[in-house]
Design an enzyme around this catalytic site. Structure first.
Site, PDB file in Angstrom:
ATOM      1  N   LYS A 173       0.878  -1.177   0.000  1.00 39.40           N
ATOM      2  CA  LYS A 173       0.000   0.000   0.000  1.00 39.40           C
ATOM      3  C   LYS A 173       0.914   1.226   0.000  1.00 39.40           C
ATOM      4  CE  LYS A 173      -1.918   2.953   2.009  1.00 39.40           C
ATOM      5  NZ  LYS A 173      -1.717   4.378   1.633  1.00 39.40           N
ATOM      6  N   GLU A 247       9.337   1.550  10.986  1.00 38.20           N
ATOM      7  CA  GLU A 247      10.434   2.499  10.726  1.00 38.20           C
ATOM      8  C   GLU A 247       9.817   3.894  10.740  1.00 38.20           C
ATOM      9  OE1 GLU A 247      13.410   1.547  10.584  1.00 38.20           O
ATOM     10  OE2 GLU A 247      13.398  -0.527   9.894  1.00 38.20           O
ATOM     11  N   CYS A 281      13.388  11.183   6.892  1.00 35.33           N
ATOM     12  CA  CYS A 281      13.287  10.727   8.280  1.00 35.33           C
ATOM     13  C   CYS A 281      14.550  11.072   9.052  1.00 35.33           C
ATOM     14  CB  CYS A 281      13.016   9.231   8.315  1.00 35.33           C
ATOM     15  SG  CYS A 281      14.210   8.286   7.374  1.00 35.33           S
ATOM     16  N   GLU A 379       9.138  16.485  15.299  1.00 43.67           N
ATOM     17  CA  GLU A 379       9.591  16.334  13.910  1.00 43.67           C
ATOM     18  C   GLU A 379       8.867  17.352  13.029  1.00 43.67           C
ATOM     19  OE1 GLU A 379       8.408  12.765  11.675  1.00 43.67           O
ATOM     20  OE2 GLU A 379      10.435  12.685  10.857  1.00 43.67           O
TER      21      GLU A 379
END
Ligand code: NAD
Length: 486
Positions: A173, A247, A281, A379
């Site tokens: 997906k 992750e 990331c 973040e």
């Protein structure tokens, strides 16, 4: 002209009634439509199950599996330039980076193909002489693969390499923002000779992702994306006790010591936060500068930030493209405003580019922040560097580790002992010393703390896709007391 794509299930295009558009972040215009149908998930999982249980894939010799993987890599290399163009159109990443990424996909597949026929168990010395005990490493089965938009094909291949080498089958997906290249990869896999059902792709948004992760037919979910989504996925997986690999994001520190090569460190700070517009990331979004070099490094980084060439990501000279969506731009501007209200000062940037407008944010450097300022803790996923100063190694290691995240860290020093001490003491999955943002198929990659668990890349990445089976064989015909464990 608008393009229309179907899901890819059982090596066939399967259109859906419910569809959604995918847009080009540079123009803001929808350029293709893809399915957005949670109902397609069951069919895709069914296809992957059949392929695993009864299809040719399940009994295919590992060497043959490896050959298919190598072939897939060759065909992806053949199509690398076209795939890079689609990737850039769908996610706004620079063509110079997407070109490098698509050209490198074959290396990932080759590396893991090499392991396919070397996955082996062990023969275990028995505690008594009448047993032969051995283990085998078995593919886990049907894997749900959910990936984000920021490096769609690369992050997918990071997972597909070990998945296919292990002998699993996949229902992929991709992100609703970047669904197209996964569909193209699946078609290339069919051309390479992968049997039906081994690689399936269902596109769509969170509803489709939720339908996949709640499906009881999965043997593993491997996910790359944000922490909030990961919490939903972990909760859904818990209902079926489906194992997960997660992750997730980061708030990675870059530490510049007083003995660092200032020019190299400046370059590393710029690469860490402004490459891909900070939408990675591993963005090195917290800079800790020793007080003796802080002023110089801050000035150099800000000057370089001001000369970064913003523009069309499809042009080779562009250094930073737009952020991925209007919502993301607004979120980043909101985070900068909040930081300012908490005392942060804007050294450069902090606004939408006055010439380009839209989704083009100026590369931003902030100072006058503390470890408690929100922008130092959360973040951003954008081109925003928060700079702090420190006076001692112990102090900076405490500050760097004082974070919910633990994905990566950069250390800039010419003292070899200090480099090792920092590597030892930083609570993160990857430490880069005098370099930043290097990844490779050979090196395990993943997080600690809220940056997730499990590893992509490296030999270790195979583990998630394998189960260990143990067999005991009684060799002497001895009978034993049926009521005693032994
Ligand atoms: P996201 O979490 O919003 O989406 C990731 C994927 O999850 C998408 O495919 C999305 O459709 C799907 N999804 C959304 N809701 C879902 C649900 N309820 N159930 C199942 N699936 C669902 O992340 P994003 O915005 O696409 O990507 C950015 C994030 O990814 C950042 O936090 C970034 O740090 C992280 N990331 C991590 C790594 C890594 O390797 N550690 C690499 C790249 C990006």
């Amino acid at each position: 002209m608008m393009k229309t794509f179907a899901n890819f299930i059982d090596n066939r295009d399967v259109p859906a009634e419910r569809t959604m558009g995918t847009s080009d972040p540079f123009t803001g215009k929808i350029w293709a439509t893809v399915p957005d149908d949670p109902g397609a998930v069951d069919r895709a999982v069914g296809s992957a199950r059949l392929a695993f249980d009864t299809g040719p894939w399940g009994t295919m010799p590992a060497k043959h599996r490896a050959k298919l993987m190598v072939k897939l890599g060759q065909l992806l290399s053949r199509d690398a330039a076209d795939l890079a163009v689609v990737e850039t159109r769908d996610n706004g990443k620079l063509i110079r980076e997407t070109s490098a990424q698509t050209a490198g996909l074959a290396d990932y597949l080759d590396y893991f193909a090499g392991f396919a026929d070397k996955i082996q168990g062990t023969q275990i010395p028995s505690p008594t002489p009448n047993f032969l005990i051995y283990t085998e490493r078995k593919p886990r089965g049907v894997v749900g693969v959910i990936v984000p938009w920021n490096s769609p094909l690369s992050l997918l291949v990071w997972k597909l390499g070990p998945l296919l080498a292990a002998g699993c089958t996949a229902v992929i997906k991709p992100s609703e923002l970047t669904p197209v290249t996964a569909l193209l990869l699946a078609k290339v896999a069919r051309e390479a000779g992968f049997p039906p059902g081994v690689i399936n792709v269902v596109t769509g948004g969170a509803e489709v992702g939720a339908a996949l992760t709640a499906h009881p037919g999965l043997d593993l979910i491997t996910f790359t994306g944000g922490g909030e989504t990961a919490r939903h996925i972990a909760a859904a997986a818990a209902k079926n006790l489906t194992p997960t690999v997660l992750e997730l994001g980061g708030k990675s520190p870059q530490i510049v010591f007083e003995d660092a090569d200032v020019e190299a460190a400046t370059n590393g700070l710029v690469a860490g936060i402004f490459a891909a517009g900070g939408q990675t990331c591993v963005a090195g979004s917290r800079a800790y500068l020793h007080e003796s070099v802080a002023e110089e490094v801050l000035a150099r980084v800000s000057q370089r930030a001001e000369t970064i060439i913003l523009g069309d990501p499809a042009r080779m000279e562009t250094e930073m493209g737009p952020v991925a969506s209007d919502a993301q731009r607004d979120r980043i501007l909101g985070m900068i405003a909040k930081a300012i209200s908490e005392g942060a000062k804007v050294v450069t940037g902090g606004v939408v580019d006055p010439n380009l407008g839209g989704r083009f944010l100026r590369p931003t450097v902030l100072n006058n922040v503390t470890n408690q300022t929100s922008i130092v803790r959360e973040e951003v996923f954008g081109p925003v560097l928060a700079c702090l100063t420190f006076s001692s190694e112990a102090e900076v290691l405490d500050m760097a580790n004082d974070s919910d995240f633990g994905l990566a860290a950069g250390v800039w020093t010419n003292d070899i002992r200090r480099a090792h001490r920092c590597s030892r003491d930083l609570n993160v999955g990857t430490v880069w010393v005098n370099t930043y943002r290097n990844v490779s198929f050979v090196a395990p990659f993943g997080g600690m703390k809220q940056s997730g668990y499990g590893r992509d890349n490296g030999l270790e990445a195979l583990d998630a896709f394998l189960n260990t089976k143990t067999t005991w064989i009684e060799t002497e015909g001895q009978t034993r007391d049926p009521f005693v464990l032994g």
